[in-house]
Design an enzyme around this catalytic site. Sequence first.
Site, short mmCIF file in Angstrom:
data_model
loop_
_atom_site.label_atom_id
_atom_site.label_comp_id
_atom_site.label_asym_id
_atom_site.label_seq_id
_atom_site.Cartn_x
_atom_site.Cartn_y
_atom_site.Cartn_z
N PRO A 207 -6.11 -32.53 13.08
CA PRO A 207 -6.17 -31.04 12.52
C PRO A 207 -7.59 -31.13 13.25
CG PRO A 207 -5.64 -32.26 11.00
CD PRO A 207 -5.87 -33.17 12.08
N PRO A 208 -7.71 -29.44 13.51
CA PRO A 208 -8.93 -28.54 14.14
C PRO A 208 -9.81 -29.09 13.19
CG PRO A 208 -7.11 -27.35 13.73
CD PRO A 208 -6.71 -28.48 13.15
N GLY A 209 -11.42 -29.24 13.77
CA GLY A 209 -12.00 -29.37 12.77
C GLY A 209 -12.50 -30.67 11.66
N LYS A 212 -12.96 -34.30 16.08
CA LYS A 212 -12.73 -34.94 17.12
C LYS A 212 -14.06 -34.99 18.49
CE LYS A 212 -9.14 -32.60 17.49
NZ LYS A 212 -9.09 -32.04 16.05
N THR A 213 -14.32 -33.68 18.55
CA THR A 213 -15.43 -33.98 19.62
C THR A 213 -17.56 -34.32 19.41
OG1 THR A 213 -14.32 -30.78 19.92
CG2 THR A 213 -16.17 -31.85 21.12
N HIS A 428 -0.82 -6.32 -9.32
CA HIS A 428 -0.31 -7.20 -8.50
C HIS A 428 -1.50 -8.35 -9.02
CE1 HIS A 428 0.76 -8.17 -4.75
NE2 HIS A 428 -0.01 -9.13 -4.68
N GLU A 429 -2.49 -8.60 -9.00
CA GLU A 429 -3.45 -10.42 -8.80
C GLU A 429 -3.27 -10.54 -10.04
OE1 GLU A 429 -4.75 -11.21 -6.14
OE2 GLU A 429 -5.03 -8.87 -4.80
N HIS A 432 -0.18 -12.36 -10.09
CA HIS A 432 -0.67 -14.16 -9.76
C HIS A 432 -0.95 -14.60 -10.38
CE1 HIS A 432 0.47 -13.32 -5.32
NE2 HIS A 432 -0.66 -12.28 -5.62
N ASP A 504 1.45 -11.69 0.87
CA ASP A 504 2.46 -13.21 -0.15
C ASP A 504 3.41 -13.09 0.47
OD1 ASP A 504 0.04 -12.35 -1.52
OD2 ASP A 504 1.43 -10.83 -2.28
P1 ADP Z 1 -12.38 -30.97 16.48
O1 ADP Z 1 -12.99 -31.24 17.81
O2 ADP Z 1 -11.45 -32.14 15.73
O3 ADP Z 1 -11.97 -29.13 16.62
P2 ADP Z 1 -15.67 -31.00 16.20
O4 ADP Z 1 -16.38 -32.14 16.71
O5 ADP Z 1 -15.68 -29.44 17.46
O6 ADP Z 1 -14.54 -30.67 15.52
O7 ADP Z 1 -16.60 -30.30 14.48
C1 ADP Z 1 -16.85 -28.95 14.89
C2 ADP Z 1 -18.45 -29.13 13.74
O8 ADP Z 1 -17.70 -29.53 12.77
C3 ADP Z 1 -18.59 -30.44 14.04
O9 ADP Z 1 -19.97 -30.06 14.95
C4 ADP Z 1 -19.90 -31.03 12.88
O10 ADP Z 1 -20.69 -29.62 12.50
C5 ADP Z 1 -18.12 -30.32 12.04
N1 ADP Z 1 -17.97 -31.87 11.19
C6 ADP Z 1 -16.42 -31.88 11.62
N2 ADP Z 1 -16.50 -32.96 11.62
C7 ADP Z 1 -16.86 -34.21 10.72
C8 ADP Z 1 -17.76 -35.37 11.02
N3 ADP Z 1 -16.41 -36.07 10.39
N4 ADP Z 1 -19.32 -35.20 9.78
C9 ADP Z 1 -20.18 -34.83 10.45
N5 ADP Z 1 -19.77 -33.32 10.58
C10 ADP Z 1 -18.55 -32.96 11.25
ZN ZN Z 2 -0.39 -10.79 -3.67
MG MG Z 3 -12.67 -30.17 19.16
#
Ligand code: ADP
Ligand code: ZN
Ligand code: MG
Length: 607
Positions: A207-209, A212-213, A428-429, A432, A504
Amino acid sequence: MPKRILHALMLLPMLAVLLTAGVAAAATDATDSPIRPVPISTALDRLAAGRADSATLVGPDGSLELHIRAGKLHLIAEVTSQLSDDVVAAARRGHVPLTIERPRAVATDLGGPIEQPFSIGDWMQTWGPMILLAALVAVSAVALRAMGGARFKNRLKPVRSVTRFTDVAGIDEIRDDVAEIADVLRNPAPYERLGAQLPKGVILHGPPGTGKTLLARAVAGEAGVPFFSVSGSEFVEVYAGLGSRRIRALFAAARKAAPAVVYIDEIDAVGGRRTGHSANGEREQTLDQLLSEMDGFRTDPSKPVVVLASTNRLDELDPALVRSGRFDRKIAVGLPDRAARREILDVHLRGRPVAPEADPVEVAAMTAGLAGADLAALCNEAAFEAAREGRADIGLPQFRRALMRLAAGPERRSRVMSDEERRLVAYHEMGHALVGHLSPTCDPVERVTVIPQGQALGVTILLPTEDRFLATRTECMERMAMMLAGRAAEELVFGEFTSGAADDLNRAAALARRMAGEMAMARGGTEESLLVGLPAAGGDRSAEDVERAAQDLVRQAFREATALLGRHRELLESGARRLLDAEALERDELAELFGPRPGAERLAPLA
Ligand code: ADP
Ligand code: ZN
Ligand code: MG
């Protein structure tokens, strides 16, 4: 169970945020507040954390300005052209709408009498701005292309990565894999003697974030070798042949710099499945080039080149790309579990003063479903909260508030709602919150508000208390009922309903479709469930089946929500009144108001 399957079964582990979207409230009020310059790092953090209503890049290439609007705030930061990618990435991460404004050379004022003899001066006054604008568009298109080219040339100059494995936390499961790659790159001789060859290509997927980078940087940093970093989208251009030329140039540069690491971010932009369709001809030509480079380069084992690539969607890559000899090593980078989140928090809290009672273990416990990037943003946001409150360190309440803010955007107490609408939003809230409270498998309600926040007029937030990797059918149904309970309350109390439930309804529908289509949960407990949507002879029957089953599920969940609210009408009333009064109710207050929650065992064996 293999990790991949776990992933597929995982049910939206994120904290659930239910909000009443105000359609009329969507317009941002860009009032004339003073402009405050901030460093670009601050601006990027804010964007990535979603703490902004909108952002605009203004100015000629080379000297861009980033304008950020957040409520009454108007921030501005200088951006060099190399950084503009980061701005886009941060805005996407934080879901902040970003627009680009080219400079307008002339202020246009076309007012004036209509009937007048032709004069070149007037003609210029009328058409001049448009001509100028058209010229500007043409020039900037050329400039943009040149800039793209120049930017890509920069990519061919490797960097020295300063990232280390200690910067990447919570990756115990895959540490050995990546450490080995770094080790071979740093010191190939012993491996070479034994004939151990590095894989040419390694795909990091997840997943993103999730880092990986960051991992790719750390591999290059630990190995101390040149790092080439590109994004798949840079190879997808409208100009014929440009993509494959770039691939060639990249690999030539990497071979020359070897040992080296090449990193292709979001490789799905070039590596998606080939269709043979002529509309995709350009992209597929680029992919072919990439494949032939991977096949062709058999580097001198004493000077290895490793190509790392990342994607969120492994299954959408062209099979040829992941065949042996190409990207044949795959490393899954998953969402961090509780222990891993704790380690990631430690990394991002390094050098930030944290109050002694704010135990990272507790913060880790309340952040199930968040990725590393979210946790990084959370730490930053919590630091902001502490600064705003004039504290010397970051305490647990600051983390909580930061989490709420990241989940639903900044609160905007200044926006005024009519009493009528406020009352509707409160019911509404509270709908939920009450159904969530009464459903044993729903996560506890952390906070309910009738405070405009982000695009919403009110918010209900449920926070998970534990990491769950499986979702039971009961859980899915109760969650859906809770999602629909806002609408149910509107109907029950007012005999009318509003546009506020749109979000929702979308989420409930998406969940219902997943239940019926992917998880075979359509008809509870019987083998009938399995059969819904099985491909049958003759066309689209399966999709239709799934759709019909999903509708049944939504209907059932909505009835359940209405019934629960009907049975506890007096709690709904008193809760809504209390909410109107207090504007926001927290977990403890709700517990006191509603009484104890019904308990339930999730997965007890039948007697
Ligand atoms: P991806 O490439 O998977 O989308 P990124 O490597 O770009 O994720 O992560 C973005 C930022 O989130 C990183 O620069 C770091 O600050 C934080 N981060 C993500 N995963 C970790 C991790 N395992 N440990 C520490 N920081 C992380
Ligand atoms: Zn709602
Ligand atoms: Mg990335």
